[in-house]
Every structure is written in C-alpha cells, then in structure tokens.
Design an enzyme around this catalytic site. Structure first.
Site, short mmCIF file in Angstrom:
data_model
loop_
_atom_site.label_atom_id
_atom_site.label_comp_id
_atom_site.label_asym_id
_atom_site.label_seq_id
_atom_site.Cartn_x
_atom_site.Cartn_y
_atom_site.Cartn_z
CG HIS A 25 43.41 -16.37 0.42
ND1 HIS A 25 42.62 -15.26 0.22
CD2 HIS A 25 42.83 -17.35 -0.30
CE1 HIS A 25 41.62 -15.57 -0.59
NE2 HIS A 25 41.73 -16.84 -0.91
CG HIS A 31 39.12 -21.23 0.69
ND1 HIS A 31 40.51 -21.29 0.70
CD2 HIS A 31 38.82 -20.15 -0.06
CE1 HIS A 31 41.01 -20.29 0.00
NE2 HIS A 31 39.99 -19.58 -0.48
CB CYS A 66 36.86 -14.56 -8.67
SG CYS A 66 38.12 -13.32 -8.37
CG HIS A 68 36.26 -16.82 -1.23
ND1 HIS A 68 36.91 -15.63 -1.43
CD2 HIS A 68 37.16 -17.79 -1.51
CE1 HIS A 68 38.16 -15.85 -1.80
NE2 HIS A 68 38.34 -17.16 -1.85
CD GLU A 86 34.65 -9.15 -7.71
OE1 GLU A 86 35.09 -9.19 -8.88
OE2 GLU A 86 34.96 -10.00 -6.86
CE1 TYR A 101 41.75 -21.47 -7.46
CE2 TYR A 101 40.21 -22.67 -8.85
CZ TYR A 101 40.51 -21.59 -8.04
OH TYR A 101 39.56 -20.64 -7.81
CD GLU A 111 42.82 -17.23 -4.53
OE1 GLU A 111 42.22 -17.89 -3.66
OE2 GLU A 111 42.45 -16.13 -4.91
CD GLU A 113 40.11 -19.77 -4.16
OE1 GLU A 113 40.03 -18.81 -3.38
OE2 GLU A 113 39.93 -19.65 -5.39
CD1 TRP A 158 40.82 -16.60 -10.70
CD2 TRP A 158 42.43 -16.03 -9.28
NE1 TRP A 158 40.64 -15.28 -10.39
CE2 TRP A 158 41.62 -14.89 -9.50
CE3 TRP A 158 43.51 -15.89 -8.40
CZ2 TRP A 158 41.83 -13.66 -8.91
CZ3 TRP A 158 43.74 -14.67 -7.80
CH2 TRP A 158 42.91 -13.58 -8.05
#
Length: 181
Positions: A25, A31, A66, A68, A86, A101, A111, A113, A158
């Site tokens: 980041h 990524h 959200c 990874h 979460e 993006y 971000e 990603e 995002w």
C-alpha cells in the site's frame, strides 16, 4: 498486520510474487483484492463503517467486506474468510465482476489493486469485529447514490470507484437469487 502478505499481480491478474500488505500500500504495488457486497431480501446493501483505528480510511463507509487473498489462498476462499472475520457472516458468494484501480488513500498510501467483486444475499444480522468495523447499516442503492453525491468524503475511495457498477449488476443478481436469502 506487518506479517500479512498480499499476492502481487500483473494487469491481467497473473501472480508475480508476494509482499507485506502495508509495503504494497505504501509503495503502490499492484496486488489482488476482494470486495463483498451483501444484499438483504429488500435489495438493500449492507454497508460497514471501517473501525476508527484502521491504518487507512478509518471511520469511512464502504462495501460489506473487503480484503486480500493470502498467498496460496483461493480468491473465493479469501472473500468467505474476510466476510466472517469482519462481519461474522457466512453466505453463499457469487463472483460478479473484476476491476482494476489505482486510488490515492492519503498519508502516502494507495489502493493499487486488481479487485474481485462478490455478491451475496442474506437477511442475517452481522456480528462486527471491532478491529475491522464499528458500524453497519442496510441502505437502498438509490439512497447510497444520493448520499455519495452529497457526502463523498464519508466513503472509501474504492467504494466510490466501484459503486457506479453495482446497481445494474445487483438488479440482475437479485432477480436470479431472491430465493436464496
């Protein structure tokens, strides 16, 4: 968090290696990421407010979940894992679309990603992990669009980038999945 690694990818989402998440980041390295959108039986989207002590975008509203994929973790498995970590929810996830993006987050972070977007239907109430989220709400997509127009700084970058694609995709998804709520 410093021990969590992300999957580095190229613009076609082909894996290139791995890197510590915060470094990816701060250095703006492309990524893989996941985003989950959970809709209830009324077609409303569950939003989460990111915990106030998150290292970026703290206190902002965003999609349901959200995160990874970890190295060697399937993308769909990561989406399921993050939804539970979460929001304390389990749901049948459907991959809906992918997008690229590169968005500034402030504090020298971005971000950058290749995102995999998943939808789910559920009327279950979340059980928030306070390290991840400190609020949630269901909202109609039209109300979210109005809120974004009036208060864009209350939402994650995002989410602002992805949301314009959500209503059309949600209409088709919900029409085929209303019985699964």
């Amino acid at each position: 968090m410093s021990e969590i690694e992300v999957i580095l990818v190229d613009a076609a989402d082909r894996p290139l290696g791995k890197m510590e998440k915060l470094a990816a980041h701060t250095q703006g390295i492309l990524h893989r990421a996941i985003s989950v959108y959970v809709f209830n039986s009324r077609g409303e989207l569950m939003l989460q407010r990111r915990a106030s002590d998150k290292y970026h975008c703290a206190g902002l509203w965003s999609n349901t979940t959200c995160g990874h994929p970890l190295p060697q973790e399937a993308t769909a498995d990561a989406a399921q894992r993050r939804l539970y970590e979460e929001m304390g929810l389990r749901a049948q996830l459907t991959p809906v679309f992918e997008l690229y993006y590169n968005l500034a987050l402030g504090n020298g972070m971005s971000e950058h990603e290749y995102g995999h977007v998943f939808f789910a239907c559920s009327d279950r109430l979340p059980c928030l992990n306070p390290q991840e989220a400190d609020g949630w709400r269901y909202a109609a997509l039209a109300d979210i669009a109005d809120d974004i127009a009036k208060n864009p700084r209350q939402f994650t970058p995002w989410f602002l980038h992805t949301f314009p694609r959500i209503p059309a995709q949600a209409a088709a998804f919900l029409a085929g999945n209303a019985a699964t709520v």
